[in-house]
Scaffold this motif. Structure first.
Motif, PDB file in Angstrom:
ATOM      1  N   UNK A  21       0.813  -1.228   0.000  1.00 49.10           N
ATOM      2  CA  UNK A  21       0.000   0.000   0.000  1.00 49.10           C
ATOM      3  C   UNK A  21       0.845   1.276   0.000  1.00 49.10           C
ATOM      4  N   UNK A  22       1.950   1.265   0.744  1.00 53.80           N
ATOM      5  CA  UNK A  22       2.782   2.466   0.802  1.00 53.80           C
ATOM      6  C   UNK A  22       3.443   2.724  -0.552  1.00 53.80           C
ATOM      7  N   UNK A  23       3.840   1.657  -1.249  1.00 59.27           N
ATOM      8  CA  UNK A  23       4.434   1.842  -2.576  1.00 59.27           C
ATOM      9  C   UNK A  23       3.384   2.351  -3.567  1.00 59.27           C
ATOM     10  N   UNK A  24       2.148   1.882  -3.418  1.00 57.03           N
ATOM     11  CA  UNK A  24       1.068   2.389  -4.271  1.00 57.03           C
ATOM     12  C   UNK A  24       0.848   3.874  -4.027  1.00 57.03           C
ATOM     13  N   UNK A  25       0.887   4.284  -2.762  1.00 56.23           N
ATOM     14  CA  UNK A  25       0.709   5.699  -2.429  1.00 56.23           C
ATOM     15  C   UNK A  25       1.825   6.535  -3.038  1.00 56.23           C
TER      16      UNK A  25
END
Length: 47
Positions: A21-25
């Motif tokens: 999720x953090x990489x997507x953000x």
């Protein structure tokens, strides 16, 4: 043996749950910056 495999699986799944999720953000933020730059530069070129 089974306990170690289970432990590794749990650790990997936790890493995926946190990192994905953090990489997507981060990717979304980068895309937003690119589109903002395009939107800012396009009106300047038309003038």
């Amino acid at each position: 043996m089974i306990g170690e495999a289970l432990e590794i699986t749990i650790i990997v799944s936790m890493i995926v749950l946190v990192v994905y999720p953090s990489s997507l953000m981060v990717l979304e933020a980068l895309e937003e910056r690119r589109t903002r730059r395009v939107r800012v530069t396009v009106p300047r070129r038309r003038r």
